[in-house]
Design a protein around this motif. Structure first.
Motif, PDB file in Angstrom:
ATOM      1  N   PHE A   1       0.748  -1.243  -0.041  1.00  0.00           N
ATOM      2  CA  PHE A   1      -0.021   0.064   0.035  1.00  0.00           C
ATOM      3  C   PHE A   1       0.972   1.245   0.019  1.00  0.00           C
ATOM      4  O   PHE A   1       1.879   1.258   0.508  1.00  0.00           O
ATOM      5  CB  PHE A   1      -0.994   0.057   1.342  1.00  0.00           C
ATOM      6  CG  PHE A   1      -1.843  -0.998   1.308  1.00  0.00           C
ATOM      7  CD1 PHE A   1      -3.162  -0.863   0.941  1.00  0.00           C
ATOM      8  CD2 PHE A   1      -1.681  -2.376   2.112  1.00  0.00           C
ATOM      9  CE1 PHE A   1      -4.048  -1.942   0.645  1.00  0.00           C
ATOM     10  CE2 PHE A   1      -2.529  -3.219   1.912  1.00  0.00           C
ATOM     11  CZ  PHE A   1      -3.814  -3.250   1.477  1.00  0.00           C
ATOM     12  N   VAL A   2       0.492   2.171  -0.814  1.00  0.00           N
ATOM     13  CA  VAL A   2       1.101   3.462  -0.958  1.00  0.00           C
ATOM     14  C   VAL A   2       0.012   4.448  -0.522  1.00  0.00           C
ATOM     15  O   VAL A   2      -0.860   4.687  -1.353  1.00  0.00           O
ATOM     16  CB  VAL A   2       1.905   3.933  -2.229  1.00  0.00           C
ATOM     17  CG1 VAL A   2       2.470   5.228  -2.044  1.00  0.00           C
ATOM     18  CG2 VAL A   2       2.960   2.629  -2.502  1.00  0.00           C
ATOM     19  N   ASN A   3       0.397   5.006   0.813  1.00  0.00           N
ATOM     20  CA  ASN A   3      -0.944   6.107   1.124  1.00  0.00           C
ATOM     21  C   ASN A   3      -0.627   7.445   0.783  1.00  0.00           C
ATOM     22  O   ASN A   3       0.673   7.770   1.343  1.00  0.00           O
ATOM     23  CB  ASN A   3      -1.188   5.648   2.579  1.00  0.00           C
ATOM     24  CG  ASN A   3      -2.326   6.401   3.127  1.00  0.00           C
ATOM     25  OD1 ASN A   3      -3.434   6.716   2.228  1.00  0.00           O
ATOM     26  ND2 ASN A   3      -2.649   6.229   4.402  1.00  0.00           N
ATOM     27  N   LYS A   4      -1.583   8.415   0.459  1.00  0.00           N
ATOM     28  CA  LYS A   4      -1.211   9.909   0.273  1.00  0.00           C
ATOM     29  C   LYS A   4      -1.550  10.379   1.532  1.00  0.00           C
ATOM     30  O   LYS A   4      -2.538   9.929   2.160  1.00  0.00           O
ATOM     31  CB  LYS A   4      -2.322  10.397  -0.702  1.00  0.00           C
ATOM     32  CG  LYS A   4      -2.088   9.622  -2.436  1.00  0.00           C
ATOM     33  CD  LYS A   4      -2.685  10.178  -3.292  1.00  0.00           C
ATOM     34  CE  LYS A   4      -4.402  10.994  -2.990  1.00  0.00           C
ATOM     35  NZ  LYS A   4      -4.761  11.546  -4.250  1.00  0.00           N
ATOM     36  N   ALA A   5      -0.641  11.414   1.876  1.00  0.00           N
ATOM     37  CA  ALA A   5      -0.865  12.022   3.083  1.00  0.00           C
ATOM     38  C   ALA A   5      -2.133  12.998   3.049  1.00  0.00           C
ATOM     39  O   ALA A   5      -2.940  13.133   3.961  1.00  0.00           O
ATOM     40  CB  ALA A   5       0.437  12.956   3.402  1.00  0.00           C
ATOM     41  N   GLY A   6      -2.540  13.633   1.975  1.00  0.00           N
ATOM     42  CA  GLY A   6      -3.654  14.371   1.578  1.00  0.00           C
ATOM     43  C   GLY A   6      -4.172  14.137   0.241  1.00  0.00           C
ATOM     44  O   GLY A   6      -3.736  13.665  -0.759  1.00  0.00           O
TER      45      GLY A   6
ATOM     46  N   ASP B   1      -4.457  16.478  -2.028  1.00  0.00           N
ATOM     47  CA  ASP B   1      -3.731  16.996  -3.025  1.00  0.00           C
ATOM     48  C   ASP B   1      -2.251  16.262  -3.420  1.00  0.00           C
ATOM     49  O   ASP B   1      -1.433  16.947  -4.238  1.00  0.00           O
ATOM     50  CB  ASP B   1      -3.599  18.559  -2.753  1.00  0.00           C
ATOM     51  CG  ASP B   1      -4.867  19.274  -2.940  1.00  0.00           C
ATOM     52  OD1 ASP B   1      -5.893  18.833  -3.748  1.00  0.00           O
ATOM     53  OD2 ASP B   1      -4.989  20.217  -2.242  1.00  0.00           O
ATOM     54  N   ASP B   2      -1.925  15.347  -2.512  1.00  0.00           N
ATOM     55  CA  ASP B   2      -0.501  14.760  -2.685  1.00  0.00           C
ATOM     56  C   ASP B   2      -0.461  13.942  -3.577  1.00  0.00           C
ATOM     57  O   ASP B   2      -1.563  13.365  -3.985  1.00  0.00           O
ATOM     58  CB  ASP B   2      -0.344  14.297  -1.142  1.00  0.00           C
ATOM     59  CG  ASP B   2       0.048  15.461  -0.231  1.00  0.00           C
ATOM     60  OD1 ASP B   2       0.407  16.519  -0.521  1.00  0.00           O
ATOM     61  OD2 ASP B   2      -0.271  15.221   0.953  1.00  0.00           O
ATOM     62  N   ASP B   3       0.746  13.373  -4.057  1.00  0.00           N
ATOM     63  CA  ASP B   3       0.808  12.029  -5.024  1.00  0.00           C
ATOM     64  C   ASP B   3       1.399  11.043  -4.222  1.00  0.00           C
ATOM     65  O   ASP B   3       1.980  11.077  -3.147  1.00  0.00           O
ATOM     66  CB  ASP B   3       1.868  12.455  -6.118  1.00  0.00           C
ATOM     67  CG  ASP B   3       1.422  13.444  -7.188  1.00  0.00           C
ATOM     68  OD1 ASP B   3       0.014  13.398  -7.500  1.00  0.00           O
ATOM     69  OD2 ASP B   3       2.224  14.419  -7.615  1.00  0.00           O
ATOM     70  N   ALA B   4       1.012   9.735  -4.517  1.00  0.00           N
ATOM     71  CA  ALA B   4       1.604   8.397  -4.202  1.00  0.00           C
ATOM     72  C   ALA B   4       1.916   7.752  -5.266  1.00  0.00           C
ATOM     73  O   ALA B   4       0.897   7.666  -6.172  1.00  0.00           O
ATOM     74  CB  ALA B   4       0.519   7.931  -3.298  1.00  0.00           C
ATOM     75  N   ALA B   5       3.064   7.243  -5.361  1.00  0.00           N
ATOM     76  CA  ALA B   5       3.301   6.414  -6.567  1.00  0.00           C
ATOM     77  C   ALA B   5       4.358   5.303  -6.269  1.00  0.00           C
ATOM     78  O   ALA B   5       5.175   5.288  -5.427  1.00  0.00           O
ATOM     79  CB  ALA B   5       4.146   7.321  -7.749  1.00  0.00           C
ATOM     80  N   VAL B   6       4.521   4.298  -7.404  1.00  0.00           N
ATOM     81  CA  VAL B   6       5.581   3.232  -7.357  1.00  0.00           C
ATOM     82  C   VAL B   6       6.271   3.412  -8.647  1.00  0.00           C
ATOM     83  O   VAL B   6       5.431   3.482  -9.570  1.00  0.00           O
ATOM     84  CB  VAL B   6       5.050   1.733  -6.861  1.00  0.00           C
ATOM     85  CG1 VAL B   6       6.033   0.666  -7.065  1.00  0.00           C
ATOM     86  CG2 VAL B   6       4.250   1.709  -5.513  1.00  0.00           C
ATOM     87  N   VAL B   7       7.374   3.786  -8.598  1.00  0.00           N
ATOM     88  CA  VAL B   7       8.213   4.029  -9.843  1.00  0.00           C
ATOM     89  C   VAL B   7       9.215   2.879 -10.096  1.00  0.00           C
ATOM     90  O   VAL B   7       9.742   2.516  -9.293  1.00  0.00           O
ATOM     91  CB  VAL B   7       8.811   5.575  -9.540  1.00  0.00           C
ATOM     92  CG1 VAL B   7       9.335   5.750 -10.959  1.00  0.00           C
ATOM     93  CG2 VAL B   7       7.722   6.417  -9.317  1.00  0.00           C
TER      94      VAL B   7
END
Length: 172
Positions: A159-164, A166-172
């Motif tokens: 899991f990659v959780n965004k803080a807010g 408007d924030d981004d969350a990604a696996v690169v």
């Protein structure tokens, strides 16, 4: 001024002009036998055994009693060798396997602690680097050709959780 014993393990040293050097050398070998890859039978046995075998060793608990053990203190490392009990100095940082618990203990400044408790202190770290240096942005930093996340159940998820929102969350 010459040393009588080694500074860390207290091994008796041979002295120039000393008679019966074999006695001193044998005493050093007995101590090495007990301290290298140290193993004790127990930390809980409070009564000195009546017929111990050569090499039997213990970390004494509070209130340990017996003819030779009365002179020792709780936490002392004692070993039976060459027909008598000897208290051996164990340096801070040394590891000892305790047979009846099948656990390792580490000698600290204030006594013995289970090695597992040292690993337990790795919880809630601010940052962790594995073959890499973690920093304020990359609090977990791993430098490895592969990383394995193994699962214990029927699913494996990352899991990659965004803080807010408007924030981004990604696996690169």
């Amino acid at each position: 001024m010459s040393l009588q014993n080694t500074p860390r393990l207290g091994l008796p040293l041979l002295q120039s002009g000393q008679a019966q050097k074999h006695v001193t050398l044998n005493e050093s070998l007995w101590r090495l036998e007990a301290l290298v890859q140290a193993r004790v039978l127990s930390r809980a046995v409070g009564a000195q055994p009546d017929s111990p075998a050569d090499g039997e060793a213990y970390i004494l608990p509070e209130g340990a009693a017996g003819a030779a053990w009365d002179m020792a203190e709780a936490g002392d490392f004692v070993v039976f060798q060459a027909g008598y009990w000897e208290r051996l100095p164990v340096p801070v940082g040394a590891l000892v396997h305790v047979a009846d618990e099948d656990r390792y203990y580490r000698r600290g400044v204030s006594g013995w602690a289970a090695l597992q408790s040292t690993f337990g202190s790795l919880q809630n770290l601010d940052r962790l680097g594995v073959s890499a240096t973690a920093d304020d942005s990359n609090r977990l930093s791993v430098n490895s050709p592969q990383v394995l996340f193994n699962h214990a159940g029927s699913h494996s998820r990352v899991f990659v959780n965004k803080a807010g929102s408007d924030d981004d969350a990604a696996v690169v």
